[in-house]
Write an enzyme that holds these catalytic residues in place. Structure first.
Site, PDB file in Angstrom:
ATOM      1  CG  ASN A   1       8.297  -0.043   7.970  1.00 19.12           C
ATOM      2  OD1 ASN A   1       9.050   0.014   8.951  1.00 19.12           O
ATOM      3  ND2 ASN A   1       8.351   0.823   6.982  1.00 19.12           N
TER       4      ASN A   1
ATOM      5  CG  ASP B   1       6.834   7.045  -7.374  1.00 16.69           C
ATOM      6  OD1 ASP B   1       6.117   7.872  -7.974  1.00 16.69           O
ATOM      7  OD2 ASP B   1       6.845   6.904  -6.145  1.00 16.69           O
TER       8      ASP B   1
ATOM      9  CE  LYS C   1      -3.717   1.578   3.069  1.00 16.14           C
ATOM     10  NZ  LYS C   1      -4.690   2.051   2.095  1.00 16.14           N
ATOM     11  N   GLY C   2       0.291   2.362  -0.372  1.00 15.02           N
ATOM     12  CA  GLY C   2       1.027   3.631  -0.422  1.00 15.02           C
ATOM     13  C   GLY C   2       1.583   4.041   0.932  1.00 15.02           C
ATOM     14  N   GLY C   3       2.830   4.465   0.936  1.00  8.21           N
ATOM     15  CA  GLY C   3       3.443   5.056   2.125  1.00  8.21           C
ATOM     16  C   GLY C   3       3.869   4.104   3.221  1.00  8.21           C
ATOM     17  CB  VAL C   4       3.460   0.444   3.827  1.00  9.06           C
ATOM     18  CG1 VAL C   4       1.952   0.518   3.946  1.00  9.06           C
ATOM     19  CG2 VAL C   4       3.872  -0.141   2.483  1.00  9.06           C
ATOM     20  N   GLY C   5       6.412   1.954   3.241  1.00 13.17           N
ATOM     21  CA  GLY C   5       7.867   1.808   3.362  1.00 13.17           C
ATOM     22  C   GLY C   5       8.493   0.985   2.248  1.00 13.17           C
ATOM     23  CE  LYS C   6       4.783   1.218  -2.531  1.00 12.57           C
ATOM     24  NZ  LYS C   6       4.005   1.907  -1.496  1.00 12.57           N
TER      25      LYS C   6
HETATM   26  N1  ATP Z   1      10.268   2.215  10.152  1.00 12.67           N
HETATM   27  C1  ATP Z   1      10.189   3.498   9.820  1.00 12.67           C
HETATM   28  N2  ATP Z   1      10.451   4.451  10.744  1.00 12.67           N
HETATM   29  C2  ATP Z   1      10.398   5.756  10.443  1.00 12.67           C
HETATM   30  N3  ATP Z   1      10.087   6.242   9.244  1.00 12.67           N
HETATM   31  C3  ATP Z   1       9.798   5.352   8.278  1.00 12.67           C
HETATM   32  C4  ATP Z   1       9.840   3.941   8.501  1.00 12.67           C
HETATM   33  N4  ATP Z   1       9.529   3.329   7.335  1.00 12.67           N
HETATM   34  C5  ATP Z   1       9.303   4.292   6.443  1.00 12.67           C
HETATM   35  N5  ATP Z   1       9.466   5.524   6.989  1.00 12.67           N
HETATM   36  C6  ATP Z   1       9.268   6.833   6.364  1.00 12.67           C
HETATM   37  O1  ATP Z   1       7.938   6.851   5.867  1.00 12.67           O
HETATM   38  C7  ATP Z   1       7.852   7.524   4.628  1.00 12.67           C
HETATM   39  C8  ATP Z   1       7.308   6.579   3.568  1.00 12.67           C
HETATM   40  O2  ATP Z   1       8.267   5.555   3.341  1.00 12.67           O
HETATM   41  P1  ATP Z   1       8.590   5.044   1.856  1.00 12.67           P
HETATM   42  O3  ATP Z   1       8.777   6.206   0.949  1.00 12.67           O
HETATM   43  O4  ATP Z   1       9.655   4.055   1.974  1.00 12.67           O
HETATM   44  O5  ATP Z   1       7.186   4.371   1.556  1.00 12.67           O
HETATM   45  P2  ATP Z   1       6.568   3.899   0.146  1.00 12.67           P
HETATM   46  O6  ATP Z   1       5.717   2.726   0.460  1.00 12.67           O
HETATM   47  O7  ATP Z   1       7.642   3.737  -0.835  1.00 12.67           O
HETATM   48  O8  ATP Z   1       5.678   5.156  -0.230  1.00 12.67           O
HETATM   49  P3  ATP Z   1       4.963   5.425  -1.660  1.00 12.67           P
HETATM   50  O9  ATP Z   1       3.758   4.538  -1.691  1.00 12.67           O
HETATM   51  O10 ATP Z   1       4.631   6.872  -1.574  1.00 12.67           O
HETATM   52  O11 ATP Z   1       5.973   5.103  -2.716  1.00 12.67           O
HETATM   53  C9  ATP Z   1       9.258   8.019   4.317  1.00 12.67           C
HETATM   54  O12 ATP Z   1       9.389   9.333   4.773  1.00 12.67           O
HETATM   55  C10 ATP Z   1      10.134   7.078   5.134  1.00 12.67           C
HETATM   56  O13 ATP Z   1      11.339   7.697   5.482  1.00 12.67           O
HETATM   57 MG    MG Z   2       7.867   4.588  -2.770  1.00 16.29          MG
END
Ligand code: ATP
Ligand code: MG
Length: 325
Positions: free
Chosen positions: A266, A48, A19-24
């Site tokens: 995460n 992206d 999902k969006g923003g989870v930490g991928k």
């Molecule tokens: N365990 C964690 N602790 C603190 N911050 C985190 C953690 N995991 C992710 N983040 C922060 O959360 C935000 C989203 O992480 P990330 O960009 O990796 O997610 P994503 O799934 O790739 O998002 P998107 O769907 O927008 O591509 C970033 O600012 C990242 O630094």
């Molecule tokens: Mg991302």
């Protein structure tokens, strides 16, 4: 067994999704670093348009070319593909556009409405939605087929879009079918127009190009189904919303036979008895993690707490790596 295994598995493809923003992006970047440190030649790719690998590494990979990631031990390369630019590039390489322009010529042709009815399909949206993604996926396959890299890590777009890419062969089949039907229909009109305006005999290679692309995707899909070559890492956070989305993702991965042995849970709230919000969140998260373990019994789950700062730049990625692996 833990996510650490993935570094020693000699995989060709590691897809990271959720999902969006989870930490991928954080997980994909960290795995790419760990693989490079383990002596592999690694390419991390993102499609992206928001250029998130650049943000994660705090460097600029947005020029659309493969760039060596400085400051990482070993051979790590990064590439951010802009779907629109990839489409342009492929169009250039085949000497003609596969874009809206090319198809707009058909729109003006009298009788298209009849054809549309006859085919029983919606030909209004030609090229059909998803063409950009198809083209950028073809671009990715080009790099992934490259023997130069041991492992290609793909930081995917949020759930849904990624798996749509796997349907490209079927999508192209129906698209090709429609194009061929249209060509037959148009050939008489074209011949007439050419005799009127004296047009040259231009060879249209669109169908051949799409056929070739389809073959490429079919070959890649075989590789994506091979657990010796591919793993899809599911990233989620311990909320029911994220869990439900992951359940849907798993269904689709299974449907496409994509191996997905690993998950990262995460952003778990650590306990803190000085803070009632933190305690409450922690309790909720623990309960949801229990659910995750029962919902995905065959998955190797790695749990990671929410760190006290954002994961940005090599230093933070190293901190995250210590926790992840
Ligand atoms: N365990 C964690 N602790 C603190 N911050 C985190 C953690 N995991 C992710 N983040 C922060 O959360 C935000 C989203 O992480 P990330 O960009 O990796 O997610 P994503 O799934 O790739 O998002 P998107 O769907 O927008 O591509 C970033 O600012 C990242 O630094
Ligand atoms: Mg991302």
């Amino acid at each position: 067994m833990s996510l650490k295994e993935i570094v020693n598995m000699d995989l060709k493809y590691i897809l990271v999704g959720g999902k969006g923003g989870v930490g991928k992006t954080s997980v994909a970047s960290t795995l790419a670093i760990a693989l490079a440190e383990a002596g592999k030649r690694v390419l991390i790719i993102s499609t992206d348009p928001a250029h998130s690998i650049s943000d994660s590494f705090d460097k600029d990979f947005s020029k659309g070319e493969i760039t060596k990631v400085k400051g990482v031990v070993g051979d790590l390369f990064a590439l951010e593909i802009n779907p629109a630019a990839a489409g342009d590039e492929i169009s250039k390489s085949i000497g003609q556009p596969i874009g809206t322009d090319q198809f707009s010529q058909f729109a003006a042709i009298p009788g298209l409405g009849e054809l549309q009815q006859g085919l029983g399909q919606d030909l209004q949206s030609i090229p059909p939605p998803g063409m950009d993604e198809a083209l950028s996926f073809a671009k990715i396959l080009e790099y992934a087929e490259d023997e130069i890299y041991d492992t290609v890590v793909l930081d995917t777009a949020p759930t849904g879009h990624t798996l749509r890419l796997l349907n490209i062969p079927e999508f192209l089949d129906s698209f090709l079918g429609r194009m061929l039907k249209m060509k037959t229909f148009l050939s008489n009109a074209m011949t007439m127009m050419k005799s009127l305006f004296g047009g040259g005999q231009e060879k249209d290679r669109t169908v051949e190009t799409l056929e070739a692309m389809k073959e490429k995707v079919l070959v890649a899909r075989d590789k994506l189904m091979d657990p010796e070559q591919t793993q899809f890492v599911k990233v989620l956070i311990p909320t029911m919303m994220s869990i439900f989305e992951t359940e849907r993702l798993v269904e689709e991965l299974d449907q496409h036979l994509i191996p997905h042995k690993f998950a990262v849970v995460n952003q778990i709230n650590p306990p803190n008895d000085q803070c009632s919000y933190c305690m409450h969140r922690n309790k909720e998260h623990r309960k949801n993690i229990k659910y995750i373990k029962s919902a995905f019994p065959d998955t190797i789950i790695t749990e990671i707490e929410a760190l006290d700062s954002e994961i940005r730049g090599l230093k933070m990625l190293q901190v995250f790596k210590e926790k992840l692996l």
